[in-house]
Design an enzyme around this catalytic site. Structure first.
Site, PDB file in Angstrom:
ATOM      1  N   ASP A 139       0.786  -1.120  -0.044  1.00 47.74           N
ATOM      2  CA  ASP A 139       0.097   0.106  -0.044  1.00 47.74           C
ATOM      3  C   ASP A 139       0.844   1.177   0.040  1.00 47.74           C
ATOM      4  O   ASP A 139       1.600   1.529   0.976  1.00 47.74           O
ATOM      5  CB  ASP A 139      -0.969   0.070   1.361  1.00 47.74           C
ATOM      6  CG  ASP A 139      -2.142   1.179   1.099  1.00 47.74           C
ATOM      7  OD1 ASP A 139      -2.713   1.231   0.221  1.00 47.74           O
ATOM      8  OD2 ASP A 139      -2.438   1.659   2.307  1.00 47.74           O
ATOM      9  N   HIS A 146      -3.719  14.094   0.443  1.00 51.08           N
ATOM     10  CA  HIS A 146      -3.923  13.416   1.678  1.00 51.08           C
ATOM     11  C   HIS A 146      -2.864  13.337   2.750  1.00 51.08           C
ATOM     12  O   HIS A 146      -2.783  13.682   3.655  1.00 51.08           O
ATOM     13  CB  HIS A 146      -4.085  11.838   1.165  1.00 51.08           C
ATOM     14  CG  HIS A 146      -4.158  10.785   2.322  1.00 51.08           C
ATOM     15  ND1 HIS A 146      -5.125  10.875   3.196  1.00 51.08           N
ATOM     16  CD2 HIS A 146      -3.384   9.862   2.721  1.00 51.08           C
ATOM     17  CE1 HIS A 146      -5.057   9.786   4.151  1.00 51.08           C
ATOM     18  NE2 HIS A 146      -3.958   9.357   3.801  1.00 51.08           N
ATOM     19  N   ARG A 155       0.718  16.897  12.751  1.00 51.46           N
ATOM     20  CA  ARG A 155       1.863  17.627  13.278  1.00 51.46           C
ATOM     21  C   ARG A 155       1.712  19.047  13.217  1.00 51.46           C
ATOM     22  O   ARG A 155       2.604  19.818  13.480  1.00 51.46           O
ATOM     23  CB  ARG A 155       2.986  17.218  12.164  1.00 51.46           C
ATOM     24  CG  ARG A 155       3.143  15.635  12.428  1.00 51.46           C
ATOM     25  CD  ARG A 155       4.704  15.331  11.575  1.00 51.46           C
ATOM     26  NE  ARG A 155       4.274  15.284  10.317  1.00 51.46           N
ATOM     27  CZ  ARG A 155       3.760  14.172   9.592  1.00 51.46           C
ATOM     28  NH1 ARG A 155       3.518  13.113  10.299  1.00 51.46           N
ATOM     29  NH2 ARG A 155       3.523  14.368   8.110  1.00 51.46           N
ATOM     30  N   GLU A 213     -10.722   4.044   3.265  1.00 51.83           N
ATOM     31  CA  GLU A 213      -9.896   4.811   2.382  1.00 51.83           C
ATOM     32  C   GLU A 213     -10.255   4.541   1.008  1.00 51.83           C
ATOM     33  O   GLU A 213     -10.032   3.288   0.506  1.00 51.83           O
ATOM     34  CB  GLU A 213      -8.289   4.254   2.929  1.00 51.83           C
ATOM     35  CG  GLU A 213      -7.910   4.638   4.307  1.00 51.83           C
ATOM     36  CD  GLU A 213      -6.428   4.868   4.528  1.00 51.83           C
ATOM     37  OE1 GLU A 213      -5.941   3.851   3.776  1.00 51.83           O
ATOM     38  OE2 GLU A 213      -5.931   5.251   5.363  1.00 51.83           O
ATOM     39  N   GLU A 215      -9.342   4.227  -2.570  1.00 47.80           N
ATOM     40  CA  GLU A 215      -8.098   4.026  -3.192  1.00 47.80           C
ATOM     41  C   GLU A 215      -8.295   3.230  -4.603  1.00 47.80           C
ATOM     42  O   GLU A 215      -9.630   2.781  -4.531  1.00 47.80           O
ATOM     43  CB  GLU A 215      -7.049   3.220  -2.280  1.00 47.80           C
ATOM     44  CG  GLU A 215      -6.792   3.670  -0.786  1.00 47.80           C
ATOM     45  CD  GLU A 215      -5.453   2.943  -0.371  1.00 47.80           C
ATOM     46  OE1 GLU A 215      -4.858   2.165  -1.129  1.00 47.80           O
ATOM     47  OE2 GLU A 215      -5.158   2.890   1.097  1.00 47.80           O
ATOM     48  N   ASP A 247      -9.286   0.397   1.584  1.00 47.58           N
ATOM     49  CA  ASP A 247      -8.239  -0.395   2.609  1.00 47.58           C
ATOM     50  C   ASP A 247      -8.619   0.510   4.036  1.00 47.58           C
ATOM     51  O   ASP A 247      -8.254   1.398   4.547  1.00 47.58           O
ATOM     52  CB  ASP A 247      -6.923   0.435   2.292  1.00 47.58           C
ATOM     53  CG  ASP A 247      -5.654  -0.462   3.070  1.00 47.58           C
ATOM     54  OD1 ASP A 247      -5.924  -1.427   3.471  1.00 47.58           O
ATOM     55  OD2 ASP A 247      -4.646   0.090   3.391  1.00 47.58           O
ATOM     56  N   ARG A 251      -8.208   3.959  12.916  1.00 45.87           N
ATOM     57  CA  ARG A 251      -7.279   5.070  13.259  1.00 45.87           C
ATOM     58  C   ARG A 251      -6.540   4.912  14.552  1.00 45.87           C
ATOM     59  O   ARG A 251      -5.464   5.198  14.647  1.00 45.87           O
ATOM     60  CB  ARG A 251      -8.096   6.433  12.900  1.00 45.87           C
ATOM     61  CG  ARG A 251      -8.680   6.380  11.503  1.00 45.87           C
ATOM     62  CD  ARG A 251      -7.529   6.401  10.428  1.00 45.87           C
ATOM     63  NE  ARG A 251      -8.106   6.817   9.091  1.00 45.87           N
ATOM     64  CZ  ARG A 251      -7.144   6.741   8.097  1.00 45.87           C
ATOM     65  NH1 ARG A 251      -5.986   6.498   8.104  1.00 45.87           N
ATOM     66  NH2 ARG A 251      -7.784   6.782   6.785  1.00 45.87           N
ATOM     67  N   GLN A 254      -4.151   2.419  14.903  1.00 49.48           N
ATOM     68  CA  GLN A 254      -3.072   2.617  14.055  1.00 49.48           C
ATOM     69  C   GLN A 254      -2.491   3.552  14.881  1.00 49.48           C
ATOM     70  O   GLN A 254      -0.948   3.550  14.894  1.00 49.48           O
ATOM     71  CB  GLN A 254      -3.530   2.991  12.723  1.00 49.48           C
ATOM     72  CG  GLN A 254      -2.078   3.585  11.865  1.00 49.48           C
ATOM     73  CD  GLN A 254      -2.958   4.081  10.415  1.00 49.48           C
ATOM     74  OE1 GLN A 254      -3.953   3.654  10.221  1.00 49.48           O
ATOM     75  NE2 GLN A 254      -1.915   4.370   9.579  1.00 49.48           N
ATOM     76  N   TYR A 258       1.852   2.553  15.573  1.00 50.55           N
ATOM     77  CA  TYR A 258       2.482   2.849  14.113  1.00 50.55           C
ATOM     78  C   TYR A 258       3.879   3.329  14.326  1.00 50.55           C
ATOM     79  O   TYR A 258       4.788   2.935  13.593  1.00 50.55           O
ATOM     80  CB  TYR A 258       1.881   3.660  13.210  1.00 50.55           C
ATOM     81  CG  TYR A 258       2.233   5.083  13.271  1.00 50.55           C
ATOM     82  CD1 TYR A 258       2.830   5.843  12.574  1.00 50.55           C
ATOM     83  CD2 TYR A 258       1.453   5.733  14.366  1.00 50.55           C
ATOM     84  CE1 TYR A 258       3.163   7.178  12.928  1.00 50.55           C
ATOM     85  CE2 TYR A 258       1.441   7.176  14.493  1.00 50.55           C
ATOM     86  CZ  TYR A 258       2.589   7.967  13.884  1.00 50.55           C
ATOM     87  OH  TYR A 258       2.686   9.292  14.061  1.00 50.55           O
ATOM     88  N   LYS A 267      -4.588  -2.128  10.028  1.00 47.71           N
ATOM     89  CA  LYS A 267      -4.910  -2.021   8.713  1.00 47.71           C
ATOM     90  C   LYS A 267      -5.194  -3.504   8.264  1.00 47.71           C
ATOM     91  O   LYS A 267      -5.914  -3.871   7.359  1.00 47.71           O
ATOM     92  CB  LYS A 267      -3.898  -1.475   7.580  1.00 47.71           C
ATOM     93  CG  LYS A 267      -3.380  -0.139   8.359  1.00 47.71           C
ATOM     94  CD  LYS A 267      -4.198   1.063   7.815  1.00 47.71           C
ATOM     95  CE  LYS A 267      -4.038   1.110   6.167  1.00 47.71           C
ATOM     96  NZ  LYS A 267      -4.875   2.384   5.765  1.00 47.71           N
ATOM     97  N   THR A 271      -9.195  -5.604   3.609  1.00 50.27           N
ATOM     98  CA  THR A 271      -9.019  -4.588   2.300  1.00 50.27           C
ATOM     99  C   THR A 271     -10.241  -5.031   1.419  1.00 50.27           C
ATOM    100  O   THR A 271     -10.207  -6.014   1.055  1.00 50.27           O
ATOM    101  CB  THR A 271      -7.654  -4.576   1.974  1.00 50.27           C
ATOM    102  OG1 THR A 271      -6.793  -4.473   2.760  1.00 50.27           O
ATOM    103  CG2 THR A 271      -7.398  -3.641   0.664  1.00 50.27           C
ATOM    104  N   THR A 364      -4.566   6.746  -0.026  1.00 47.86           N
ATOM    105  CA  THR A 364      -5.839   7.298  -0.083  1.00 47.86           C
ATOM    106  C   THR A 364      -5.774   8.530  -1.067  1.00 47.86           C
ATOM    107  O   THR A 364      -4.866   9.070  -1.310  1.00 47.86           O
ATOM    108  CB  THR A 364      -6.199   7.775   1.137  1.00 47.86           C
ATOM    109  OG1 THR A 364      -6.551   6.911   2.194  1.00 47.86           O
ATOM    110  CG2 THR A 364      -7.463   8.779   1.095  1.00 47.86           C
ATOM    111  N   GLU A 378     -10.047  12.685   7.274  1.00 50.09           N
ATOM    112  CA  GLU A 378      -9.900  13.999   6.629  1.00 50.09           C
ATOM    113  C   GLU A 378     -11.051  14.665   6.771  1.00 50.09           C
ATOM    114  O   GLU A 378     -11.268  16.022   7.292  1.00 50.09           O
ATOM    115  CB  GLU A 378      -9.287  13.833   5.268  1.00 50.09           C
ATOM    116  CG  GLU A 378      -8.091  13.497   5.127  1.00 50.09           C
ATOM    117  CD  GLU A 378      -7.606  13.246   3.717  1.00 50.09           C
ATOM    118  OE1 GLU A 378      -7.242  14.174   3.042  1.00 50.09           O
ATOM    119  OE2 GLU A 378      -7.570  12.214   3.187  1.00 50.09           O
TER     120      GLU A 378
END
Length: 432
Positions: A139, A146, A155, A213, A215, A247, A251, A254, A258, A267, A271, A364, A378
């Protein structure tokens, strides 16, 4: 005889003008009959209107008589992997043969009532299966919009995208075993998440931030030998076609897991892909320039012709207990910053060997507008705002919600579409 597949090409099979599957498309898939007879074994097909054309029947009748497919058993397989391994010349020969057989001016199939009845099966009488045996799944993270949105959420807006992102198509190795066909229910995953307080243990239980997601997935054709990278300008010959792909992402799971190695349980629980693989030949008319890349990529990623495909994508959510679905996203594959060819070239630059049937997700696909954001992370800004679905609101997916993707290219009087990619959320399975 070769047909170019323009808008003036017609099939003897009646195809509604709004259909995703006219003679210009002819996507490949694998199906089995809903009957309990021996003919219910999985076998390859193409979609035409509201029918599937059983390619094992066409092959048994000796109608694949070109130099590459004569006497081949690639259409008498339970998946498409053997065809994928044969490469683009064989794919083109197959497409040209099928397109000619289905054309309104060719009598071979049109005027043979027995063969036509055996070969053309109504879609509502079949079950679609995974089209390939997927050995590996990767992936990518190829949408700048995105990446920017996610970076801003987590961040801040000062430097949302890490510097390395503009130099290489970032990716992670996914889990092939949990890739399922459209229509398969998705069980809400359980796992750990951030503690609620500084002295608290991690949360454990059903994911509270379940997301989709938007994709697409590239299906790999011929692979490469271990240690032998694929040239970026030859990479398209290693891509058979594209599917829609959801996918699914937990959240909260993850976010806790992660660092430092990336996505894992957040994840790998599921899928979903659409059943029909739309070939690059069918998409060629809809190719478009890819975005300018600044800085220029390193030479192994520098393409002579850098292109995406103009594929309109839409996401609808049907909330639990409701009959109506609601559009939440409209995006387009053309928004990808890193192209499909660059993804293949980067994947193999270290000598990694791809194999027929491998699946490469785009990541995404978000566009520049708020309406084109490709996930709930988002759209709700990580749950800081509500998404209105008629009289219902959502921050993330709830049990019973169904998510439906569609994708389509608009031609001159015809569509080249992908059908749908859907899945419904079922409650978490309790530990015994």
């Amino acid at each position: 005889m070769k047909n170019m597949g323009g808008g003036d090409l017609k099939s003897f099979v009646q195809v509604h003008p709004d259909s995703h599957f006219p003679i210009q498309n002819l996507p490949f898939g694998v199906f089995k009959s809903q009957s309990s007879s021996s003919s219910s074994n999985p076998r390859p097909a193409v979609a035409i209107g509201d029918f599937v054309l059983d390619l094992s029947v066409i092959s048994s009748a000796g109608l694949f008589n070109g130099p590459l497919l004569t006497n081949s058993d690639c259409f008498n397989q339970p998946n498409l992997n053997k065809l994928l391994s044969m490469g683009r010349p064989a794919w083109r020969e197959a497409r040209d043969t099928i397109q000619n057989l289905l054309s309104s001016t060719e009598p071979t199939l049109r005027d043979n009532a027995i063969l036509k009845k055996e070969a053309l099966v109504p879609m509502d009488k079949v079950q679609m299966l995974l089209p390939t045996a997927i050995g590996d799944y990767t992936d990518f993270f190829s949408s700048m919009h995105h990446a920017k949105n996610c970076g801003t959420i987590f961040r801040g807006p000062e430097n949302p995208i890490p510097a390395n992102w503009f130099h290489l198509p970032i990716a992670y190795h996914g889990r092939a075993s949990s890739i399922v066909i459209s229509g398969t229910d998705i069980v809400r995953p359980r796992g750990q998440a951030y503690p609620s307080g500084s002295n608290s243990p991690p949360y454990f239980g059903p994911s509270l931030k379940l997301d989709f997601e938007l994709e697409m997935g590239a299906v790999v054709g011929p692979g490469n030998e271990l240690g032998n990278p694929i040239d970026v300008n030859e990479a398209a010959d290693h891509i058979f076609g594209l599917v829609l792909m959801n996918d699914w992402s937990a959240r909260d799971i993850q976010a806790w897991e992660y660092v430092p190695l990336g996505p894992f349980l957040g994840k790998s629980f599921g899928t979903t892909i659409s059943p029909w693989i739309v070939t690059l030949e069918a998409l060629e008319h809809f190719s478009c320039d890819a975005p300018e890349q600044i800085p220029q990529p390193l030479p192994y990623l520098a393409e002579k012709i850098s292109k995406n495909y103009d594929i309109s994508l839409e996401v609808r959510i049907k909330p639990a207990g409701q009959e109506e679905s609601h559009v939440v996203t409209r995006s387009n594959l053309k928004h990808l910053y890193w192209t499909l060819s660059q993804q293949v070239a980067h994947h193999t630059i270290n000598g990694c060997n791809l194999r027929p049937g491998d699946l490469l997700g785009t990541g995404t696909i978000s566009g520049p507008d708020p309406e084109s954001m490709g996930c709930l992370l988002e759209l709700t800004w990580n749950g800081q705002k509500q998404l209105c679905l008629g009289g219902t609101e959502r921050k993330f997916l709830e049990d019973g919600d169904e998510v439906i993707f569609t994708g389509c290219c608009k031609g001159n009087g015809y569509n080249v579409g992908f059908g749908t990619c859907s899945g419904k959320i079922h409650p978490s399975t309790k530990l015994t």
